[in-house]
Design a protein around this motif. Structure first.
Motif, PDB file in Angstrom:
ATOM      1  N   ASP A  63       0.884  -1.170   0.000  1.00 26.20           N
ATOM      2  CA  ASP A  63       0.000   0.000   0.000  1.00 26.20           C
ATOM      3  C   ASP A  63       0.917   1.214   0.000  1.00 26.20           C
ATOM      4  O   ASP A  63       1.625   1.462   0.975  1.00 26.20           O
ATOM      5  N   ARG A  65       1.414   5.512  -0.946  1.00 25.03           N
ATOM      6  CA  ARG A  65       0.768   6.804  -1.163  1.00 25.03           C
ATOM      7  C   ARG A  65       1.824   7.798  -1.598  1.00 25.03           C
ATOM      8  O   ARG A  65       2.948   7.775  -1.083  1.00 25.03           O
ATOM      9  N   ARG A  67       2.666  11.278  -4.729  1.00 25.32           N
ATOM     10  CA  ARG A  67       2.227  12.282  -5.691  1.00 25.32           C
ATOM     11  C   ARG A  67       2.945  12.057  -7.011  1.00 25.32           C
ATOM     12  O   ARG A  67       4.092  11.611  -7.036  1.00 25.32           O
ATOM     13  N   SER A  80      -2.455  13.259  -6.725  1.00 24.94           N
ATOM     14  CA  SER A  80      -2.115  12.432  -5.577  1.00 24.94           C
ATOM     15  C   SER A  80      -2.355  10.974  -5.948  1.00 24.94           C
ATOM     16  O   SER A  80      -3.185  10.662  -6.800  1.00 24.94           O
ATOM     17  N   ARG A  82      -2.599   6.782  -4.669  1.00 25.43           N
ATOM     18  CA  ARG A  82      -2.602   5.636  -3.753  1.00 25.43           C
ATOM     19  C   ARG A  82      -2.668   4.369  -4.594  1.00 25.43           C
ATOM     20  O   ARG A  82      -3.504   4.251  -5.484  1.00 25.43           O
ATOM     21  N   TRP A  83      -1.791   3.436  -4.286  1.00 26.03           N
ATOM     22  CA  TRP A  83      -1.710   2.193  -5.049  1.00 26.03           C
ATOM     23  C   TRP A  83      -1.663   1.034  -4.061  1.00 26.03           C
ATOM     24  O   TRP A  83      -0.734   0.909  -3.275  1.00 26.03           O
ATOM     25  N   SER A  93      -5.563   4.759  -7.091  1.00 25.62           N
ATOM     26  CA  SER A  93      -6.365   5.977  -7.109  1.00 25.62           C
ATOM     27  C   SER A  93      -5.450   7.156  -7.383  1.00 25.62           C
ATOM     28  O   SER A  93      -4.458   7.347  -6.682  1.00 25.62           O
ATOM     29  N   ILE A 215       6.947   9.020  -3.492  1.00 26.15           N
ATOM     30  CA  ILE A 215       6.204   8.111  -2.620  1.00 26.15           C
ATOM     31  C   ILE A 215       6.396   8.589  -1.192  1.00 26.15           C
ATOM     32  O   ILE A 215       7.502   8.574  -0.657  1.00 26.15           O
ATOM     33  N   GLU A 216       5.304   9.022  -0.579  1.00 29.24           N
ATOM     34  CA  GLU A 216       5.366   9.609   0.753  1.00 29.24           C
ATOM     35  C   GLU A 216       5.206   8.571   1.855  1.00 29.24           C
ATOM     36  O   GLU A 216       5.634   8.807   2.991  1.00 29.24           O
ATOM     37  N   TRP A 218       5.039   4.125   2.487  1.00 24.99           N
ATOM     38  CA  TRP A 218       5.061   2.737   2.040  1.00 24.99           C
ATOM     39  C   TRP A 218       4.553   1.846   3.182  1.00 24.99           C
ATOM     40  O   TRP A 218       4.964   2.004   4.330  1.00 24.99           O
TER      41      TRP A 218
END
Length: 231
Positions: A63, A65, A67, A80, A82-83, A93, A215-216, A218
């Motif tokens: 998971d 998140r 930008r 932004s 999310r994967w 998303s 990636i902010e 993990w």
């Protein structure tokens, strides 16, 4: 794979944006990512890379998140991200500020499906094909499935350069140049934090495309995978 995507359409990009779109990155990283401290280089980067590669290929639950900034010719966009991946199922998303409407993209072994903001549904062989058709953005999503882990796609020829700590530094694959600018610690894994990819123009009908991914946070939930050897 299953993806949820909210992307601005290429034609809806704001006029007058600079060639390089600036990402607004929060000052404090979300939980799950810790900056990698300074340390001396490893004695044998190739051996370290072989160990990292062997372990990271087992990671198939995550998971992340972050930008994403995109540029093609004079047009740009950012979103932004999310994967979420759970083995062969993916959900992504992307939410952008340019009002391009939501695009929901799913993919698994049966193929790809895209649902746009109007509720129209499209089917195709790959996510990249459908995303390009719906938004005008050509992103190598299948390649990114490996690149976000700091790995090359094992099924495609590649040229790569390692850094002093046995991690990927540069990669040429699928017609894209990939630069791994910074890594971060995510639990027991050291994973990419900032990645820059570029597809160079090869013909008059082709366009330079750039993507900058930050990636902010993990979160790796792969309990079968063991510790990745690192420097």
């Amino acid at each position: 794979m299953k993806f949820e995507v909210l992307l601005p359409r290429l034609g809806a990009a704001v006029a007058g944006t600079s060639l390089h779109v600036t990402l607004v990155v929060v000052a404090a990283l979300a939980a799950g990512c810790v900056s990698v401290p300074s340390r001396p280089p490893v004695e044998n980067p190739s051996a370290t890379w072989q160990a990292r590669q062997s372990q990271l290929t087992q990671v198939n639950v995550w998971d992340l998140r972050g930008r994403l900034a995109l540029r093609a010719d004079e047009q740009g966009a950012h979103a932004s991200l999310r994967w979420v991946r759970d083995h062969e199922r993916h959900r992504m998303s992307l939410a952008g500020p340019f009002g391009g409407g939501s695009v929901r993209l799913t993919y698994d072994r049966r193929g790809a499906e895209l649902r746009d903001a109007e509720g129209d549904i499209y089917h195709g062989a790959t996510m990249q094909e459908l995303l390009l058709r719906a938004t005008g953005w050509d992103l190598p999503i299948e390649g990114l499935n490996y690149w976000v882990l700091g790995l090359p796609d094992p099924a495609v020829p590649a040229r790569s350069t390692l850094d002093e700590w046995g991690r990927l530094k540069q990669l040429e694959q699928l017609g894209w140049d990939v630069e791994f600018i910074e890594y971060t610690q995510a639990g027991e894994y050291e994973l990419p934090k900032r990645v820059f990819i570029r597809h160079k123009q090869h013909s008059v009908t082709d366009s330079d495309v750039e993507a900058r991914l930050v990636i902010e946070a993990w979160e790796v939930r792969n309990y079968a995978a063991k510790h990745v050897a690192g420097p």
